[in-house]
Design a protein around this motif. Structure first.
Motif, PDB file in Angstrom:
ATOM      1  N   PRO B  37       0.847  -1.199   0.000  1.00  0.00           N
ATOM      2  CA  PRO B  37       0.000   0.000   0.000  1.00  0.00           C
ATOM      3  C   PRO B  37       0.880   1.245   0.000  1.00  0.00           C
ATOM      4  CG  PRO B  37      -0.586  -1.479   1.822  1.00  0.00           C
ATOM      5  CD  PRO B  37       0.673  -2.013   1.220  1.00  0.00           C
ATOM      6  N   GLU B  38       0.434   2.261  -0.710  1.00  0.00           N
ATOM      7  CA  GLU B  38       1.219   3.487  -0.818  1.00  0.00           C
ATOM      8  C   GLU B  38       1.504   4.102   0.566  1.00  0.00           C
ATOM      9  OE1 GLU B  38       2.932   4.580  -3.067  1.00  0.00           O
ATOM     10  OE2 GLU B  38       3.310   6.677  -2.537  1.00  0.00           O
ATOM     11  N   ALA B  39       0.531   4.032   1.465  1.00  0.00           N
ATOM     12  CA  ALA B  39       0.735   4.632   2.794  1.00  0.00           C
ATOM     13  C   ALA B  39       1.829   3.888   3.567  1.00  0.00           C
ATOM     14  CB  ALA B  39      -0.571   4.619   3.584  1.00  0.00           C
ATOM     15  N   TYR B  40       1.895   2.574   3.387  1.00  0.00           N
ATOM     16  CA  TYR B  40       2.946   1.770   4.027  1.00  0.00           C
ATOM     17  C   TYR B  40       4.315   2.204   3.493  1.00  0.00           C
ATOM     18  CZ  TYR B  40       5.684  -2.612   4.851  1.00  0.00           C
ATOM     19  OH  TYR B  40       6.634  -3.551   5.209  1.00  0.00           O
ATOM     20  N   ARG B  41       4.394   2.342   2.170  1.00  0.00           N
ATOM     21  CA  ARG B  41       5.656   2.739   1.559  1.00  0.00           C
ATOM     22  C   ARG B  41       6.092   4.126   2.037  1.00  0.00           C
ATOM     23  NH1 ARG B  41       8.196   5.322  -2.414  1.00  0.00           N
ATOM     24  NH2 ARG B  41       6.365   6.619  -2.725  1.00  0.00           N
ATOM     25  N   ARG B  42       5.155   5.040   2.081  1.00  0.00           N
ATOM     26  CA  ARG B  42       5.494   6.405   2.487  1.00  0.00           C
ATOM     27  C   ARG B  42       5.931   6.469   3.954  1.00  0.00           C
ATOM     28  NH1 ARG B  42       3.669  10.590  -0.747  1.00  0.00           N
ATOM     29  NH2 ARG B  42       3.313  11.887   1.078  1.00  0.00           N
ATOM     30  N   SER B  43       5.235   5.732   4.806  1.00  0.00           N
ATOM     31  CA  SER B  43       5.627   5.701   6.217  1.00  0.00           C
ATOM     32  C   SER B  43       7.035   5.156   6.366  1.00  0.00           C
ATOM     33  CB  SER B  43       4.693   4.799   7.025  1.00  0.00           C
ATOM     34  OG  SER B  43       3.531   5.474   7.333  1.00  0.00           O
ATOM     35  N   LEU B  44       7.315   4.102   5.616  1.00  0.00           N
ATOM     36  CA  LEU B  44       8.646   3.495   5.696  1.00  0.00           C
ATOM     37  C   LEU B  44       9.721   4.448   5.191  1.00  0.00           C
ATOM     38  CD1 LEU B  44       8.344  -0.224   4.637  1.00  0.00           C
ATOM     39  CD2 LEU B  44       9.561   0.640   6.632  1.00  0.00           C
ATOM     40  N   ASP B 212       2.976   7.668  24.573  1.00  0.00           N
ATOM     41  CA  ASP B 212       2.050   6.960  23.670  1.00  0.00           C
ATOM     42  C   ASP B 212       0.771   7.745  23.392  1.00  0.00           C
ATOM     43  OD1 ASP B 212       3.942   5.033  23.641  1.00  0.00           O
ATOM     44  OD2 ASP B 212       2.855   3.606  24.912  1.00  0.00           O
ATOM     45  N   VAL B 213       0.268   8.466  24.400  1.00  0.00           N
ATOM     46  CA  VAL B 213      -0.976   9.216  24.192  1.00  0.00           C
ATOM     47  C   VAL B 213      -0.813  10.293  23.120  1.00  0.00           C
ATOM     48  CG1 VAL B 213      -2.060   8.822  26.421  1.00  0.00           C
ATOM     49  CG2 VAL B 213      -0.392  10.682  26.185  1.00  0.00           C
ATOM     50  N   ASP B 214       0.427  10.751  22.902  1.00  0.00           N
ATOM     51  CA  ASP B 214       0.669  11.772  21.877  1.00  0.00           C
ATOM     52  C   ASP B 214       1.320  11.200  20.631  1.00  0.00           C
ATOM     53  OD1 ASP B 214      -0.339  13.816  23.427  1.00  0.00           O
ATOM     54  OD2 ASP B 214       1.601  14.169  24.408  1.00  0.00           O
ATOM     55  N   SER B 215       1.206   9.912  20.432  1.00  0.00           N
ATOM     56  CA  SER B 215       1.871   9.287  19.292  1.00  0.00           C
ATOM     57  C   SER B 215       0.808   8.593  18.427  1.00  0.00           C
ATOM     58  CB  SER B 215       2.912   8.288  19.808  1.00  0.00           C
ATOM     59  OG  SER B 215       3.575   7.678  18.741  1.00  0.00           O
ATOM     60  N   PRO B 216       0.065   9.412  17.655  1.00  0.00           N
ATOM     61  CA  PRO B 216      -1.137   8.921  16.978  1.00  0.00           C
ATOM     62  C   PRO B 216      -0.873   7.829  15.930  1.00  0.00           C
ATOM     63  CG  PRO B 216      -0.552  11.123  16.193  1.00  0.00           C
ATOM     64  CD  PRO B 216       0.338  10.827  17.361  1.00  0.00           C
ATOM     65  N   ASN B 217       0.339   7.785  15.377  1.00  0.00           N
ATOM     66  CA  ASN B 217       0.586   6.808  14.307  1.00  0.00           C
ATOM     67  C   ASN B 217       1.055   5.450  14.802  1.00  0.00           C
ATOM     68  OD1 ASN B 217      -0.124   8.684  12.354  1.00  0.00           O
ATOM     69  ND2 ASN B 217       1.965   9.508  12.282  1.00  0.00           N
ATOM     70  N   THR B 218       1.258   5.358  16.126  1.00  0.00           N
ATOM     71  CA  THR B 218       1.826   4.127  16.670  1.00  0.00           C
ATOM     72  C   THR B 218       1.010   2.892  16.300  1.00  0.00           C
ATOM     73  OG1 THR B 218       2.988   5.174  18.497  1.00  0.00           O
ATOM     74  CG2 THR B 218       2.315   2.910  18.825  1.00  0.00           C
ATOM     75  N   ARG B 219      -0.318   2.991  16.487  1.00  0.00           N
ATOM     76  CA  ARG B 219      -1.177   1.816  16.250  1.00  0.00           C
ATOM     77  C   ARG B 219      -1.013   1.298  14.823  1.00  0.00           C
ATOM     78  NH1 ARG B 219      -2.068  -1.652  19.399  1.00  0.00           N
ATOM     79  NH2 ARG B 219      -1.743  -3.036  17.658  1.00  0.00           N
ATOM     80  N   ARG B 220      -1.098   2.224  13.860  1.00  0.00           N
ATOM     81  CA  ARG B 220      -1.032   1.811  12.464  1.00  0.00           C
ATOM     82  C   ARG B 220       0.346   1.207  12.145  1.00  0.00           C
ATOM     83  NH1 ARG B 220      -1.722   5.771   7.308  1.00  0.00           N
ATOM     84  NH2 ARG B 220       0.335   6.390   8.060  1.00  0.00           N
ATOM     85  N   SER B 221       1.392   1.869  12.633  1.00  0.00           N
ATOM     86  CA  SER B 221       2.741   1.354  12.378  1.00  0.00           C
ATOM     87  C   SER B 221       2.930  -0.023  12.998  1.00  0.00           C
ATOM     88  CB  SER B 221       3.789   2.314  12.945  1.00  0.00           C
ATOM     89  OG  SER B 221       3.797   3.505  12.216  1.00  0.00           O
ATOM     90  N   TRP B 224       1.294  -2.627  10.891  1.00  0.00           N
ATOM     91  CA  TRP B 224       2.102  -2.900   9.703  1.00  0.00           C
ATOM     92  C   TRP B 224       3.424  -3.605  10.023  1.00  0.00           C
ATOM     93  CZ3 TRP B 224       1.488   2.640   7.381  1.00  0.00           C
ATOM     94  CH2 TRP B 224       0.404   2.653   6.491  1.00  0.00           C
ATOM     95  N   GLY B 225       3.721  -3.729  11.292  1.00  0.00           N
ATOM     96  CA  GLY B 225       4.986  -4.364  11.665  1.00  0.00           C
ATOM     97  C   GLY B 225       6.207  -3.520  11.361  1.00  0.00           C
ATOM     98  N   ILE B 226       6.026  -2.179  11.276  1.00  0.00           N
ATOM     99  CA  ILE B 226       7.223  -1.348  11.103  1.00  0.00           C
ATOM    100  C   ILE B 226       7.581  -0.659  12.422  1.00  0.00           C
ATOM    101  CG2 ILE B 226       6.935  -1.066   8.632  1.00  0.00           C
ATOM    102  CD1 ILE B 226       5.764   1.619   9.026  1.00  0.00           C
ATOM    103  N   LYS B 227       6.746  -0.868  13.411  1.00  0.00           N
ATOM    104  CA  LYS B 227       7.068  -0.479  14.780  1.00  0.00           C
ATOM    105  C   LYS B 227       6.665  -1.693  15.605  1.00  0.00           C
ATOM    106  CE  LYS B 227       6.048   3.320  17.919  1.00  0.00           C
ATOM    107  NZ  LYS B 227       6.860   4.525  17.878  1.00  0.00           N
ATOM    108  N   ILE B 228       7.516  -2.111  16.534  1.00  0.00           N
ATOM    109  CA  ILE B 228       7.230  -3.357  17.242  1.00  0.00           C
ATOM    110  C   ILE B 228       6.720  -3.083  18.654  1.00  0.00           C
ATOM    111  CG2 ILE B 228       8.149  -5.638  17.847  1.00  0.00           C
ATOM    112  CD1 ILE B 228       8.337  -5.148  14.848  1.00  0.00           C
ATOM    113  N   ASP B 229       7.309  -2.102  19.330  1.00  0.00           N
ATOM    114  CA  ASP B 229       6.878  -1.758  20.690  1.00  0.00           C
ATOM    115  C   ASP B 229       6.471  -0.288  20.730  1.00  0.00           C
ATOM    116  OD1 ASP B 229       8.011  -4.254  22.172  1.00  0.00           O
ATOM    117  OD2 ASP B 229       9.696  -3.505  20.999  1.00  0.00           O
ATOM    118  N   THR B 230       5.668   0.081  21.717  1.00  0.00           N
ATOM    119  CA  THR B 230       5.298   1.496  21.836  1.00  0.00           C
ATOM    120  C   THR B 230       6.461   2.277  22.451  1.00  0.00           C
ATOM    121  OG1 THR B 230       4.442   1.472  24.094  1.00  0.00           O
ATOM    122  CG2 THR B 230       2.937   0.729  22.346  1.00  0.00           C
ATOM    123  N   ASN B 231       6.418   3.595  22.286  1.00  0.00           N
ATOM    124  CA  ASN B 231       7.463   4.467  22.837  1.00  0.00           C
ATOM    125  C   ASN B 231       7.617   4.264  24.345  1.00  0.00           C
ATOM    126  OD1 ASN B 231       7.437   5.425  20.250  1.00  0.00           O
ATOM    127  ND2 ASN B 231       6.650   7.457  20.748  1.00  0.00           N
TER     128      ASN B 231
END
Ligand SMILES: [Fe+2]
Ligand SMILES: [Fe+2]
Lengths: 102, 324
Positions: B37-44, B212-221, B224-231
């Motif tokens: 997906p384009e959004a996955y590519r752009r995030s990466l 984490d409360v201020d890290s809105p993209n964490t869930r999506r990342s 997608w497996g491009i972030k493994i643990d939360t901040n």
């Protein structure tokens, strides 16, 4: 939506794929890529970048544009022939457990 | 749109998306020639290039001390460490390029202030104790961050992280060993170590990003497996790892709220100054302007080397053609 993270590659140094033989007796394995003006300098840069700790005894560099690859979309026709040739695997042949060394 | 996505007949998008989702769900790696997906590519692209920039800018705080290293042994170690960071940057730029971007362009975005790098490198390194503390705390925090990323869903990124992690442990250990030597030294040397720890502790905790409360993209990342643990989880892990190391070293971490919590089975610790992090991220840290300017100068002053190498390669090519 801005699309500013997509840019065409510039006509700069070409991309080389780097393969390193970890030690004698092993195949060269792809380790990454780099840019260089020619093969000789690509080799030199690859040594500094990918083998700073004796990771290899030999390096190949290949112009990325010279690599011909199967496409992921073709994976069925490409890899199917080996899928139905299970007799190529040793586990295809049941051998009684009391036959030694086989 | 994307340089990597394949042209697909109408209706095939859902099939491609389903195939992508299935690979992610099965914990398989996505490779550059796969549809994504384009959004996955752009995030990466954003994540990997920021990571690459951090490695490159990260050479500066320690690089400042190479020329004045206190011994030949320390100088050789620091040179090797800083050279590794350059290597890390290059592994990561190479991984980013498999997503269809161009390294020269990423460099221009960095020196044009259009892409970010880790907040930590916008703090000054004031003396050689800082070299030790950077190795111990900053590389220590980087290890916490990077080890889980060896399992990230994008193949080239995961493989770059594996190479990087193998080298990071030398970075952290040389720093800790340097500090151990200083702690065996004079009162003044011990004070230098404590002072450096006081200055770097909070910025190190901020390396894991906003809460984490201020890290809105964490869930999506994470999906997608491009972030493994939360901040916050990584920050906790880092604190838990580091407190016993500080005790062994004989330094005090500058946080009065730091205390073991039996119920949680973790250390409790104070809240970093998130306003400071916001300021540093938005370009107002003590060293932001200087770091970017230095990178720009290095890039521009190196232009003649790139041109000379190109000219040399051209000359070799024509010499070969004449010989044939
Ligand atoms: Fe690094
Ligand atoms: Fe490092």
């Amino acid at each position: 939506m801005s699309n500013d993270d997509v840019t065409p590659a510039r006509p700069e140094w070409p991309l080389y794929e780097v393969f390193v033989r970890g030690k004698r007796g092993l195949n060269h394995v792809h380790v990454g890529s780099l840019h260089a003006p020619d093969g000789e300098m690509a080799l030199h840069n690859a040594r500094n970048l990918y083998t700073r700790r004796n990771e290899g005894v030999s390096i190949w560099v290949v112009l990325a544009e010279n690599v011909t690859a199967s496409s992921p979309d073709e994976k069925d026709p490409y890899f199917a022939p080996s899928g139905d040739k299970v007799y190529r695997h040793p586990t295809f042949y049941p051998i009684p457990e009391d036959v030694p060394h086989i | 749109m994307s340089t990597t996505a394949q042209e697909a007949p109408p209706g095939a998008d859902e099939a491609l998306q389903a195939d992508f989702d299935a690979k992610i769900a099965a914990n398989q790696r996505i490779e550059p020639r796969d549809w994504m997906p384009e959004a996955y590519r752009r995030s990466l692209v954003r994540q990997v290039s920021q990571h690459a920039h951090s490695e490159i800018i990260g050479m500066q705080p320690e690089g400042d001390w190479i020329a004045t290293a206190p011994s030949l042994r320390r100088k050789a170690i620091l040179l090797a460490k800083v050279q590794d960071e350059a290597g890390h940057g290059l592994y990561l730029y190479a991984a980013a390029e498999t997503l269809g971007v161009d390294r020269a362009d990423l460099t221009e975005r960095l020196i044009g202030g259009r892409q970010k790098y880790s907040s930590i490198f916008n703090y000054p390194s004031l003396n050689y104790a800082d070299v030790g503390v950077i190795g111990w705390l900053v590389d220590g925090a980087a290890i916490c961050n990077q080890v889980p990323l060896c399992r990230t869903s994008f193949g080239p990124y995961a493989r770059a992280m594996v190479r990087i992690c193998k080298e990071e442990s030398f970075h952290q250990r040389q720093g800790y060993e340097l500090l151990m030597r200083m702690m065996e030294g004079t009162e003044g040397q011990r004070a230098m170590v404590q002072d450096a720890v006081d200055r770097w502790w909070w910025p190190s905790l901020m390396m894991f990003g906003p809460p984490d409360v201020d890290s809105p993209n964490t869930r999506r990342s994470m999906d997608w497996g491009i972030k493994i643990d939360t901040n916050d989880d990584l920050r906790q892990k880092f604190v838990d790892m580091t407190v016993p190391q500080a005790e062994k070293l004989g330094v005090t971490l500058p946080d009065p709220e730091l205390a073991w919590n039996d119920e949680r089975d973790h250390y409790d610790f104070g809240e970093p100054d998130w306003d400071e992090l916001k300021q540093v991220i938005s370009g107002n840290g003590p060293k932001n302007a200087e770091r970017v300017e230095r990178r720009r100068a290095a890039h521009e002053n190196g232009a003649w080397v790139r041109e000379a190498a190109t000219a040399y390669a051209e000359k070799q090519r024509s010499a070969r053609e004449v010989a044939v």
